[in-house]
Design a protein around this motif. Structure first.
Motif, PDB file in Angstrom:
ATOM      1  N   LYS A 337      50.747   0.300  53.110  1.00  0.00           N
ATOM      2  CA  LYS A 337      50.199  -1.066  53.123  1.00  0.00           C
ATOM      3  C   LYS A 337      48.810  -1.048  52.500  1.00  0.00           C
ATOM      4  CE  LYS A 337      52.858  -3.559  56.098  1.00  0.00           C
ATOM      5  NZ  LYS A 337      53.637  -4.595  56.034  1.00  0.00           N
ATOM      6  N   LYS A 338      48.532  -2.128  51.809  1.00  0.00           N
ATOM      7  CA  LYS A 338      47.200  -2.210  51.208  1.00  0.00           C
ATOM      8  C   LYS A 338      46.227  -2.803  52.217  1.00  0.00           C
ATOM      9  CE  LYS A 338      46.397  -4.207  47.358  1.00  0.00           C
ATOM     10  NZ  LYS A 338      46.670  -5.102  46.226  1.00  0.00           N
ATOM     11  N   ASP A 339      46.011  -2.079  53.317  1.00  0.00           N
ATOM     12  CA  ASP A 339      45.175  -2.662  54.354  1.00  0.00           C
ATOM     13  C   ASP A 339      43.759  -2.149  54.281  1.00  0.00           C
ATOM     14  OD1 ASP A 339      47.020  -4.312  55.561  1.00  0.00           O
ATOM     15  OD2 ASP A 339      47.906  -2.602  56.578  1.00  0.00           O
ATOM     16  N   GLU A 340      43.061  -2.528  53.261  1.00  0.00           N
ATOM     17  CA  GLU A 340      41.655  -2.177  53.245  1.00  0.00           C
ATOM     18  C   GLU A 340      40.932  -3.117  54.171  1.00  0.00           C
ATOM     19  OE1 GLU A 340      39.841  -1.551  49.380  1.00  0.00           O
ATOM     20  OE2 GLU A 340      41.906  -1.319  48.687  1.00  0.00           O
TER      21      GLU A 340
ATOM     22  N   ASP C  47      40.317 -23.392  48.420  1.00  0.00           N
ATOM     23  CA  ASP C  47      39.144 -22.996  47.648  1.00  0.00           C
ATOM     24  C   ASP C  47      38.846 -21.521  47.899  1.00  0.00           C
ATOM     25  OD1 ASP C  47      36.617 -22.522  46.631  1.00  0.00           O
ATOM     26  OD2 ASP C  47      35.901 -24.557  47.078  1.00  0.00           O
ATOM     27  N   TRP C 119      43.694  -8.493  56.030  1.00  0.00           N
ATOM     28  CA  TRP C 119      43.379  -9.545  55.058  1.00  0.00           C
ATOM     29  C   TRP C 119      44.505  -9.745  54.057  1.00  0.00           C
ATOM     30  CZ3 TRP C 119      39.822 -13.293  54.631  1.00  0.00           C
ATOM     31  CH2 TRP C 119      38.712 -13.214  55.480  1.00  0.00           C
ATOM     32  N   ARG C 121      47.712  -8.647  54.481  1.00  0.00           N
ATOM     33  CA  ARG C 121      49.037  -8.361  55.000  1.00  0.00           C
ATOM     34  C   ARG C 121      49.920  -9.596  55.100  1.00  0.00           C
ATOM     35  NH1 ARG C 121      50.564  -4.297  59.958  1.00  0.00           N
ATOM     36  NH2 ARG C 121      49.166  -2.771  59.043  1.00  0.00           N
ATOM     37  N   GLU C 442      42.753 -10.099  39.149  1.00  0.00           N
ATOM     38  CA  GLU C 442      43.896  -9.679  39.945  1.00  0.00           C
ATOM     39  C   GLU C 442      44.975 -10.756  39.980  1.00  0.00           C
ATOM     40  OE1 GLU C 442      43.656  -8.489  44.325  1.00  0.00           O
ATOM     41  OE2 GLU C 442      42.266  -7.138  43.317  1.00  0.00           O
ATOM     42  N   ARG C 454      51.184  -8.739  46.558  1.00  0.00           N
ATOM     43  CA  ARG C 454      51.000  -8.216  47.912  1.00  0.00           C
ATOM     44  C   ARG C 454      50.161  -6.965  47.918  1.00  0.00           C
ATOM     45  NH1 ARG C 454      55.772  -7.500  51.817  1.00  0.00           N
ATOM     46  NH2 ARG C 454      54.099  -6.844  53.152  1.00  0.00           N
TER      47      ARG C 454
END
Lengths: 342, 40, 454
Positions: A337-340, C47, C119, C121, C442, C454
């Motif tokens: 998971k990209k849980d930074e 925003d 943030w 997930r 990104e 994701r």
């Protein structure tokens, strides 16, 4: 069960919780710092950070819960322990403050800052040692009553072999618990190098743990015969605890089922801890304070227990969520998971 | 009267302020509006 | 070390710990609400700037929370270490809110851990925002419960004292004491106010340092608006506190206002100096003290001369009170003018001096918090538990308190400097302009790959 026994059981459970999660936490900090020193950080840091990051603040709460609950259920402990423990507990507080804040500084503000890592690693390993002094003092013999005020006899405290056995046990057990847990965690993460290294640490620290634990029982025979005799009365708990210890070491040795090894480890420490605690009954502080004469009034005790039950109703689902999202979440553990943070 | 001000009004003001904060927060039209030109 | 010295050093150490802790505690209580509002606005208006604002605040917040947690643990334990006799007595009546505070704290800690690491997930941002609710609730309720304990020290009730023994104890009655509503509400709302102005100061500082990004303008406008609402609320609740004091702790109010003779139509004196019982060079607002105390310009206000001399607090608290009030009023004006100026498109609110004023508002509100707490604590002297236990009776008899004072002072220095250094480094190494550019890149990348972000 009387209210005071219920109260002390709740508090002991939280203390036990702190011992386990705190040990994992402190040991992890130490291994992290040690790996920086030996240039093995590439093996360990990742796995340790993944475990520590979301839970560090929770660890601290167990301790706060324990001492606030202690003063709530047994206000007289504030008088006896508060007066005598100013120096050791202040030192523990300072270590705790350095450990907690520098952990956050390193993790969130200055990743990979070696100085910060050393600071929290070292503070973490000294913490169990300084907190364990409370257990030593509770055995009695170090507090004199002078003009109705309790005074701690530092000379006797620091020359007693009991003190040092307990200090050594606390450090050895911290590293042992932490290493066993992290072995399992690293294994779950599929990180073979880290698993091997941590498994080695776990095996190394198993022996000092069991030796110092035995040493303490032996010390108690001469220091506090009452407690010693009561411990012997609960020999089966300690025998079972020892058996679980052997089970953990066996599993680690055979590289078999690390998850079970962690549960055996928790069982081992739970049996030893509750056995020790039950044998301590009814004293909170030999021979001055028992749980009966220090207990708060029934109205407050009832209120505290109701608050406790309501609080648990809130906490257990939250803790479950935390564990599900991080500790027991395969993707998170493996770093998929990209849980930074933030 | 003073009883009311001492015991209930503080919480009413506190909760009212929080609600008001949520209502007012999204109104940010003025945040980016340039100041008036200097008169010539 | 003699007992008198123990008392003295216990007081200094407690004051030091509280003064240091309260900075981080105030931020800890207020900022979660600010993050929540920003993220909520971001989601509602779709925003990205507000979301990023919430995210960056949350990042800085962790550092302050860490220091707040450890210093909070310190003060929690110091209560027993330095004031064992107080805790032994008061613990029997007021342990309940202390205990509940640990639950609130626990709740906050768990969800803060979850919030910070999730943030990215959830596909639905609202779910993530939901995780912040327990953080904000836990933080505010920690403040509520702890302040209840402090309120109890000012207006103890819920027990009977028979021959020095506490009997007939009612924990809930003790919690809902008369000092509680005004004190709790004032502490919580000033925490929101202070947090808003600290965050406003940061935004104004960025604008001053040459950044002209709309992100900072939105941040500044939002925080000034919130600061205005909460500072007005704080003033109103402060007025209610005056009514509480007049009825239950008249000596505290009288000492703060240098009001000696019991009389009606009492004026409010700001600043000035004291010559005997005569107040010189003060700014006098006629009838204001009577209005503050009883909402009636002619009402009688009890003066200091009605109290035994050894039961009145030190008179310097007058200046603490004045500092708190002055800064509060100043901040209402600064934020009010800013808000009005934004709508009326006035030029001067964009001038450098006005922005510097907003920057100064950050540290100033922290000073107001400190002054307010010193006033609250010194104003209760000589009591630790009003009318029941005096401070010297409560203190530890242990030696070494002075050594501990030096140790803790060093610790707070290390933590204070450490947190500032880390915070500066954190935001300097990752300026918002770059983060916005990164995120935009990104998103572009994401849409090209078919919306898998994701």
């Amino acid at each position: 069960m009387s209210l005071e026994v219920l109260g002390i059981t709740v508090l002991m459970t939280f203390l036990f919780g702190y011992i386990i999660v705190g040990a994992i936490d402190f040991g992890a900090g130490f291994f992290n710092a040690y790996s920086l020193l030996t240039g093995k950080e590439h093996i360990l840091t990742n796995v340790i950070q993944r475990y520590l990051s979301p839970v560090w603040e929770v660890t601290n709460v167990f301790l706060v819960f324990f001492f606030v609950g202690m003063v709530g259920f047994f206000p007289s402990t504030a008088f006896y322990y508060g007066t005598t423990m100013l120096v050791p507990l202040s030192i523990a507080l300072i270590l705790l403050a350095i450990r907690g804040s520098y952990y956050a500084f390193e993790t969130y503000g200055a990743s990979g800052h070696k100085g910060y890592s050393f600071m929290y690693g070292m503070a973490g390993i000294l913490l169990p040692a300084s907190l364990s002094i409370v257990l030593t003092i509770s055995e009695g013999g170090f507090i004199d009553m002078v003009n109705g005020q309790p005074v701690l006899d530092y000379g006797a405290l620091f020359t007693s072999p009991l003190t040092w056995s307990i200090v050594f046990l606390s450090i050895a057990a911290t590293l042992y618990i932490s290493a066993v847990f992290l072995t399992w965690y690293a294994d779950k993460a599929g990180d073979r190098d880290a698993t091997e290294l941590l498994r080695k640490y776990a095996l190394i620290w198993s022996l000092p743990t069991i030796i110092t634990a035995g040493g303490i029982v032996w010390e108690l025979r001469s220091h506090n015969a009452d407690h010693y005799n009561q411990l012997l009365g609960l020999w089966w708990m300690f025998a079972l605890s020892g058996a679980l210890f052997i089970g953990t070491v066996y599993l680690l040795w055979k590289r078999h089922n690390y998850g079970l090894a962690v549960w055996l480890l928790i069982g081992q420490f739970a049996l030893a801890f509750y056995g020790y605690g039950i044998a301590h009954y009814p004293y909170l502080l030999y021979p001055h304070l028992t749980i009966h004469d220090s207990f708060t009034n029934p109205a407050m005790a009832t209120a505290l227990i109701i608050a406790f039950i309501l609080g648990l109703g809130l906490l257990i689902p939250s803790l479950y969520l935390l564990l599900r999202l991080f500790l027991f979440n395969k993707d998170y553990v493996k770093g998929r998971k990209k849980d930074e943070h933030a | 009267m003073d009883e009311f001000l001492m015991f209930y009004a503080p919480f009413i003001v506190l909760i009212g302020a929080i609600i008001l904060a949520f209502i007012v927060a999204p109104m940010d039209g003025a945040a980016t509006r340039p100041p008036k030109e200097k008169k010539k | 070390m003699g007992n008198e010295e123990s008392v003295f050093f216990s007081r200094v150490l407690t004051e030091l710990t509280l003064s240091f802790h309260i900075i981080y505690a105030t931020i800890g209580v207020g900022v979660p609400l600010m993050i929540m509002i920003a993220q909520w606005v971001g989601i509602r208006k779709n925003d990205e700037h507000y979301i990023l604002l919430a995210r960056r605040w949350a990042r800085g917040f962790v550092i302050t929370v860490a220091v707040g947690v450890v210093t909070g643990t310190a003060i929690g334990m110091q209560l027993s270490l330095l004031w064992p006799n107080f805790m032994e007595l008061a613990g029997q009546v007021i342990a309940l809110p202390l205990f509940m505070e640990t639950f609130a704290f626990f709740f906050e800690a768990i969800f803060l851990g979850i919030y910070l690491y999730t943030w990215d997930r959830f596909d639905n941002q609202k779910k993530h925002l939901l995780l912040l609710v327990p953080v904000a609730l836990g933080a505010s309720f920690s403040a509520v419960f702890i302040t209840i304990v402090n309120a109890f020290m000012n207006a103890p009730q819920g027990f009977d004292l028979v021959d020095g023994e506490l009997v007939n104890i009612q924990p809930l009655v003790a919690m809902f004491n008369p000092a509680m509503p005004t004190k709790v509400a004032h502490v919580v709302i000033t925490a929101y106010m202070t947090s808003a102005f600290i965050l406003a100061a940061i935004a104004a500082f960025r604008l001053l340092k040459g950044s002209d990004h709309v992100y900072h303008k939105k941040a500044l406008f939002l925080t000034m608006k919130l600061g205005l609402i909460f500072s007005i609320g704080a003033a109103v609740i402060g007025d209610f506190s005056g009514k509480y004091l007049a009825e239950y702790q008249p000596e505290k109010l009288a000492a703060a206002e240098w009001h000696f003779e019991t009389e009606g139509e009492a004026p409010l004196m700001l600043y000035g100096i004291l010559d005997g019982q005569e107040v010189k060079y003060a700014i006098t607002i006629p009838y204001a003290l009577s209005i503050l105390a009883h909402s009636d310009p002619t009402a009688e206000v009890i003066g200091l001369n009605d109290f035994p001399e050894d039961e009145i607090p030190p008179l310097y608290i007058h200046y603490l009170f004045d500092t708190m009030v002055t800064i509060g009023v100043l901040m209402i004006m600064v934020s009010g003018l800013y808000w009005l100026g934004r709508h009326m498109r006035w030029r001067f609110i964009h001038s450098r001096w006005y922005r510097w004023l907003i920057v100064a508002g950050g540290p100033l509100t922290v000073i107001a918090i400190e002054a307010g707490w010193w006033y609250a604590e010194v104003g209760r002297q000589p009591w630790i538990l009003r009318d029941i236990m005096k401070v010297p009776e409560a203190a530890t008899t242990s030696g070494h308190v002075d050594t501990m004072l030096y140790l803790f002072a060093t610790l707070y220095l290390i933590l204070g400097v450490g947190s500032v250094v880390v915070l500066r480094r954190m935001f300097r190494n990752n300026p918002v302009e770059r983060e916005i550019a990164d995120r935009e890149a990104e998103v572009r990348e994401g849409t090209r790959k078919g919306g898998d972000h994701r």
